[in-house]
Design a protein around this motif. Sequence first.
Motif, PDB file in Angstrom:
ATOM      1  N   GLN A   3       4.316  12.318 -12.613  1.00  0.00           N
ATOM      2  CA  GLN A   3       5.479  13.179 -12.810  1.00  0.00           C
ATOM      3  C   GLN A   3       6.061  12.970 -14.207  1.00  0.00           C
ATOM      4  OE1 GLN A   3       8.716  12.564 -10.098  1.00  0.00           O
ATOM      5  NE2 GLN A   3       9.911  14.245 -10.936  1.00  0.00           N
ATOM      6  N   ASP A   4       6.086  11.731 -14.683  1.00  0.00           N
ATOM      7  CA  ASP A   4       6.585  11.464 -16.032  1.00  0.00           C
ATOM      8  C   ASP A   4       5.769  12.224 -17.069  1.00  0.00           C
ATOM      9  OD1 ASP A   4       8.526   9.771 -15.087  1.00  0.00           O
ATOM     10  OD2 ASP A   4       7.415   7.936 -15.522  1.00  0.00           O
ATOM     11  N   LEU A   5       4.450  12.247 -16.895  1.00  0.00           N
ATOM     12  CA  LEU A   5       3.603  12.950 -17.857  1.00  0.00           C
ATOM     13  C   LEU A   5       3.768  14.458 -17.759  1.00  0.00           C
ATOM     14  CD1 LEU A   5       0.338  10.844 -17.894  1.00  0.00           C
ATOM     15  CD2 LEU A   5       2.132  10.963 -19.599  1.00  0.00           C
ATOM     16  N   HIS A   6       3.898  14.970 -16.550  1.00  0.00           N
ATOM     17  CA  HIS A   6       4.114  16.418 -16.389  1.00  0.00           C
ATOM     18  C   HIS A   6       5.448  16.821 -17.017  1.00  0.00           C
ATOM     19  CE1 HIS A   6       0.575  17.209 -14.113  1.00  0.00           C
ATOM     20  NE2 HIS A   6       0.936  16.451 -13.097  1.00  0.00           N
ATOM     21  N   ALA A  65       0.830  -1.206   0.000  1.00  0.00           N
ATOM     22  CA  ALA A  65       0.000   0.000   0.000  1.00  0.00           C
ATOM     23  C   ALA A  65       0.864   1.256   0.000  1.00  0.00           C
ATOM     24  CB  ALA A  65      -0.929  -0.005   1.211  1.00  0.00           C
ATOM     25  N   SER A  66       2.000   1.210   0.653  1.00  0.00           N
ATOM     26  CA  SER A  66       2.873   2.380   0.673  1.00  0.00           C
ATOM     27  C   SER A  66       3.567   2.604  -0.670  1.00  0.00           C
ATOM     28  CB  SER A  66       3.906   2.262   1.791  1.00  0.00           C
ATOM     29  OG  SER A  66       4.824   1.228   1.492  1.00  0.00           O
ATOM     30  N   LEU A  67       3.729   1.558  -1.469  1.00  0.00           N
ATOM     31  CA  LEU A  67       4.368   1.693  -2.770  1.00  0.00           C
ATOM     32  C   LEU A  67       3.416   2.183  -3.852  1.00  0.00           C
ATOM     33  CD1 LEU A  67       6.591  -1.502  -2.917  1.00  0.00           C
ATOM     34  CD2 LEU A  67       7.320   0.846  -2.541  1.00  0.00           C
ATOM     35  N   LEU A  68       2.134   1.906  -3.721  1.00  0.00           N
ATOM     36  CA  LEU A  68       1.177   2.266  -4.761  1.00  0.00           C
ATOM     37  C   LEU A  68       1.095   3.764  -5.017  1.00  0.00           C
ATOM     38  CD1 LEU A  68      -1.704  -0.291  -4.217  1.00  0.00           C
ATOM     39  CD2 LEU A  68      -0.014  -0.247  -6.033  1.00  0.00           C
ATOM     40  N   PRO A  69       0.972   4.612  -4.001  1.00  0.00           N
ATOM     41  CA  PRO A  69       0.932   6.048  -4.300  1.00  0.00           C
ATOM     42  C   PRO A  69       2.215   6.546  -4.955  1.00  0.00           C
ATOM     43  CG  PRO A  69       0.117   5.652  -2.090  1.00  0.00           C
ATOM     44  CD  PRO A  69       0.690   4.362  -2.601  1.00  0.00           C
ATOM     45  N   ALA A  70       3.350   5.984  -4.586  1.00  0.00           N
ATOM     46  CA  ALA A  70       4.617   6.410  -5.178  1.00  0.00           C
ATOM     47  C   ALA A  70       4.662   6.057  -6.658  1.00  0.00           C
ATOM     48  CB  ALA A  70       5.786   5.766  -4.443  1.00  0.00           C
ATOM     49  N   ALA A  71       4.166   4.886  -7.026  1.00  0.00           N
ATOM     50  CA  ALA A  71       4.151   4.493  -8.434  1.00  0.00           C
ATOM     51  C   ALA A  71       3.214   5.399  -9.219  1.00  0.00           C
ATOM     52  CB  ALA A  71       3.737   3.030  -8.570  1.00  0.00           C
ATOM     53  N   GLY A  72       2.060   5.727  -8.665  1.00  0.00           N
ATOM     54  CA  GLY A  72       1.127   6.631  -9.334  1.00  0.00           C
ATOM     55  C   GLY A  72       1.700   8.019  -9.463  1.00  0.00           C
ATOM     56  N   ALA A  73       2.401   8.472  -8.430  1.00  0.00           N
ATOM     57  CA  ALA A  73       3.013   9.797  -8.467  1.00  0.00           C
ATOM     58  C   ALA A  73       4.122   9.835  -9.516  1.00  0.00           C
ATOM     59  CB  ALA A  73       3.571  10.163  -7.098  1.00  0.00           C
ATOM     60  N   ARG A  74       4.857   8.741  -9.644  1.00  0.00           N
ATOM     61  CA  ARG A  74       5.947   8.679 -10.631  1.00  0.00           C
ATOM     62  C   ARG A  74       5.386   8.808 -12.040  1.00  0.00           C
ATOM     63  NH1 ARG A  74      10.856  10.143 -11.278  1.00  0.00           N
ATOM     64  NH2 ARG A  74      11.220   9.681 -13.416  1.00  0.00           N
ATOM     65  N   ARG A  75       4.286   8.088 -12.313  1.00  0.00           N
ATOM     66  CA  ARG A  75       3.673   8.160 -13.630  1.00  0.00           C
ATOM     67  C   ARG A  75       3.160   9.568 -13.919  1.00  0.00           C
ATOM     68  NH1 ARG A  75       0.195   2.937 -13.235  1.00  0.00           N
ATOM     69  NH2 ARG A  75       1.458   2.662 -11.435  1.00  0.00           N
ATOM     70  N   THR A  79      10.651   0.342 -19.586  1.00  0.00           N
ATOM     71  CA  THR A  79      10.642   1.005 -18.285  1.00  0.00           C
ATOM     72  C   THR A  79       9.237   1.250 -17.735  1.00  0.00           C
ATOM     73  OG1 THR A  79      10.633   3.196 -19.299  1.00  0.00           O
ATOM     74  CG2 THR A  79      12.795   2.211 -18.808  1.00  0.00           C
ATOM     75  N   GLN A  80       8.207   1.033 -18.580  1.00  0.00           N
ATOM     76  CA  GLN A  80       6.811   1.295 -18.195  1.00  0.00           C
ATOM     77  C   GLN A  80       6.585   2.760 -17.850  1.00  0.00           C
ATOM     78  OE1 GLN A  80       4.320  -1.050 -18.473  1.00  0.00           O
ATOM     79  NE2 GLN A  80       5.978  -2.157 -19.462  1.00  0.00           N
ATOM     80  N   ARG A  81       7.354   3.642 -18.455  1.00  0.00           N
ATOM     81  CA  ARG A  81       7.196   5.086 -18.233  1.00  0.00           C
ATOM     82  C   ARG A  81       6.503   5.700 -19.432  1.00  0.00           C
ATOM     83  NH1 ARG A  81      12.702   7.323 -15.636  1.00  0.00           N
ATOM     84  NH2 ARG A  81      11.331   8.817 -14.640  1.00  0.00           N
TER      85      ARG A  81
END
Length: 121
Positions: free
Chosen positions: A21-24, A9-19, A97-99
């Motif tokens: 950030q990649d789009l921004h 659960a702690s990793l899920l928000p970080a992965a969503g935030a990374r995606r 990289t799934q980015r």
Amino acid sequence: LLGLALALASLLPAAGARRSQDLHCGACRALVDELEWEIAQVDPRKTIQMGSFRINPDGSQSVVEVPYARSEAHLTELLERVCEKMKEYGEKLDPATQRKSYVRVISHDGTKMDLSGVKFD
């Protein structure tokens, strides 16, 4: 089992935030690339008069000629049109990289482009 669930659960928000950030960051890169391409299309010898248009007591004016390509007037014109140009971009997922990133789907010169894996949203 509870510890594993908390760790996931702690990793899920970080992965969503990374995606996100990649789009921004991808949107900013696409914007800058578009502006740089438009600036490069201007004749480097073209100039524009800038400065004060007041008449000095001796009857002269303080006018300076500056390169048009990166002048405030030219950049303002480009920024007014850039939203229309951003419609020529699509979202692409890097399989390794799934980015996500933004790529041009219509080339500047009209040549065909590889659109495999590009999502139009």
